[in-house]
Design an enzyme around this catalytic site. Structure first.
Site, PDB file in Angstrom:
ATOM      1  CB  SER A  50     -45.571  38.219 -77.784  1.00 21.35           C
ATOM      2  OG  SER A  50     -44.873  38.655 -76.623  1.00 21.35           O
ATOM      3  CG  ASP A  83     -46.096  34.286 -81.043  1.00 26.70           C
ATOM      4  OD1 ASP A  83     -46.783  33.600 -81.815  1.00 26.70           O
ATOM      5  OD2 ASP A  83     -45.735  33.891 -79.908  1.00 26.70           O
ATOM      6  CG  HIS A 182     -50.022  28.780 -76.098  1.00 26.34           C
ATOM      7  ND1 HIS A 182     -51.186  29.270 -76.644  1.00 26.34           N
ATOM      8  CD2 HIS A 182     -49.084  28.881 -77.072  1.00 26.34           C
ATOM      9  CE1 HIS A 182     -50.953  29.653 -77.890  1.00 26.34           C
ATOM     10  NE2 HIS A 182     -49.695  29.432 -78.185  1.00 26.34           N
ATOM     11  N   GLY A 183     -47.783  27.093 -72.746  1.00 33.87           N
ATOM     12  CA  GLY A 183     -47.397  27.160 -71.338  1.00 33.87           C
ATOM     13  C   GLY A 183     -46.693  25.925 -70.807  1.00 33.87           C
ATOM     14  CE  LYS A 186     -46.250  22.771 -73.743  1.00 32.73           C
ATOM     15  NZ  LYS A 186     -46.563  24.017 -74.388  1.00 32.73           N
ATOM     16  CG  HIS A 213     -48.878  28.651 -82.218  1.00 29.56           C
ATOM     17  ND1 HIS A 213     -48.803  29.938 -81.768  1.00 29.56           N
ATOM     18  CD2 HIS A 213     -48.811  28.721 -83.570  1.00 29.56           C
ATOM     19  CE1 HIS A 213     -48.700  30.759 -82.796  1.00 29.56           C
ATOM     20  NE2 HIS A 213     -48.711  30.053 -83.909  1.00 29.56           N
ATOM     21  N   GLY A 214     -47.507  26.169 -79.073  1.00 28.46           N
ATOM     22  CA  GLY A 214     -47.583  25.416 -77.817  1.00 28.46           C
ATOM     23  C   GLY A 214     -46.757  24.144 -77.875  1.00 28.46           C
ATOM     24  CG  ASN A 256     -44.678  29.318 -82.724  1.00 29.11           C
ATOM     25  OD1 ASN A 256     -44.092  29.275 -83.796  1.00 29.11           O
ATOM     26  ND2 ASN A 256     -45.729  30.091 -82.525  1.00 29.11           N
ATOM     27  NE  ARG A 283     -20.869  42.488 -65.215  1.00 32.06           N
ATOM     28  CZ  ARG A 283     -19.783  43.248 -65.028  1.00 32.06           C
ATOM     29  NH1 ARG A 283     -19.218  43.841 -66.065  1.00 32.06           N
ATOM     30  NH2 ARG A 283     -19.278  43.428 -63.822  1.00 32.06           N
TER      31      ARG A 283
HETATM   32 ZN    ZN Z   1     -48.832  30.532 -79.765  1.00 34.06          ZN
END
Ligand code: ZN
Length: 314
Positions: A50, A83, A182-183, A186, A213-214, A256, A283
């Site tokens: 993105s 994206d 998204h997120g 939702k 998406h989402g 996605n 690490r």
């Molecule tokens: Zn998206």
């Protein structure tokens, strides 16, 4: 050379009733986690970046990481994808930088303007052998600077419009609004995806690849770990994996995944820091975070049905 566009991937995904996982990368550990899963599962891969990821890591660092992935894995077909490109200029920049696929998201604009800007990106990209994903209809939720609508059910992609949009814009794949968001926050209740929308578009545009998406599932195990070890994500909820698997068997060729990556790494890091409060070697928590991503991605590839499909997508 494993760097490819998405044409063959989508063709095989449609034929075989599976979908390709498109995973967002932001740094080395996330990328390594995704790639080691894909290599073990012998899956095709879409690595997406993105604008926010580029801003965070810096263009040259991110490109260098992606270049290493491509050169070290000649047996894995890898598409590099922008994206949510917001403007023609953003898309042009990624095409010029050697990405094999870009998304122009002009879905917030009126229909005619969406077609105009998408067509402009298509003309530029196709002349350079790069494929274009566009979006029609609107998703809910928030992803970086992409803010969606509140009621996803009211902004679903209209199948007849989708046909006109694809024909006039010349895009290679289309992100459709079919009830995803998204997120991590939702939905308030478990969502029902509009499979009829996917079905109708597929009927009207046979052989045309659709994108979801989402589509993170906001896996309970990670949310529970986060909350157990000092986090506060009480109402997180995603798209059930059965629904994702069902869509992958239909015309959805690209799914996605970003939020589930974030949750997996955050849960693991929280757990380690809580259990070993004296630990200060990055690490020692980023490494296990990377492993958590790998395990989660392996599971996703299974849900999408694309394990073992690398060779046929080359
Ligand atoms: Zn998206």
């Amino acid at each position: 050379m494993a760097l490819v566009g998405t044409k063959k991937m989508f063709e095989m995904a449609l034929k075989g009733g599976y979908a390709i996982g498109a995973f967002n990368v932001n740094n080395m550990e996330i990328t390594q986690g995704i790639v080691s899963a894909v290599v073990e599962e012998k899956s095709p891969l879409i690595l997406q970046v993105s604008r926010g990821a580029r801003k965070y890591a810096g263009i040259s660092y991110l490109n260098a990481i992606i270049n290493v992935v491509v050169s070290e894995n000649p047996d894995i077909p890898i598409a590099t994808h922008l994206d949510h490109g917001d403007t023609f200029e953003t898309c042009k920049q990624f095409v010029d930088d050697g990405f094999t696929s870009v998304m122009i998201d002009a879905s917030k604009l009126p229909f005619e303007e969406n077609i105009t800007v998408t067509k402009k990106v298509v003309e530029y990209a196709h002349a350079r052998d790069v494929v274009v994903e566009a979006e029609l209809g609107q998703l809910g939720g928030i992803e970086e600077d992409v803010v969606g609508v509140e009621d996803v059910g009211k902004h679903l992609t209209e199948p007849d419009q989708a046909v006109e949009f694809v024909e006039r814009s010349g895009c290679d794949s289309l992100a459709v609004a079919c009830g995803t968001s998204h997120g991590a926050y939702k939905f308030k209740i478990e969502p029902k995806l509009a499979f009829d929308v996917i079905e109708k578009i597929a009927e009207k545009l046979p052989g045309f690849p659709l994108v979801m998406h989402g589509s993170s599932s906001v896996l309970r195990e990670f949310v529970d770990l986060i909350n157990k070890y000092g986090g506060d994500m009480p109402d997180a909820m995603g798209v059930p994996e059965e629904a994702i698997g069902k869509a992958a068997k239909m015309a959805i060729c690209k799914v996605n995944i970003d939020t589930d990556l974030r949750l997996a790494v955050t849960a693991k890091i929280r757990q380690i820091l809580a259990e070993r409060p004296s630990e200060f070697d990055p690490r020692k928590y980023l490494g296990p975070g990377r492993e958590a991503i790998k395990d989660m991605v392996k599971h996703k590839l299974d849900v999408l049905g694309c394990s073992g499909k690398a060779a046929e997508c080359m």
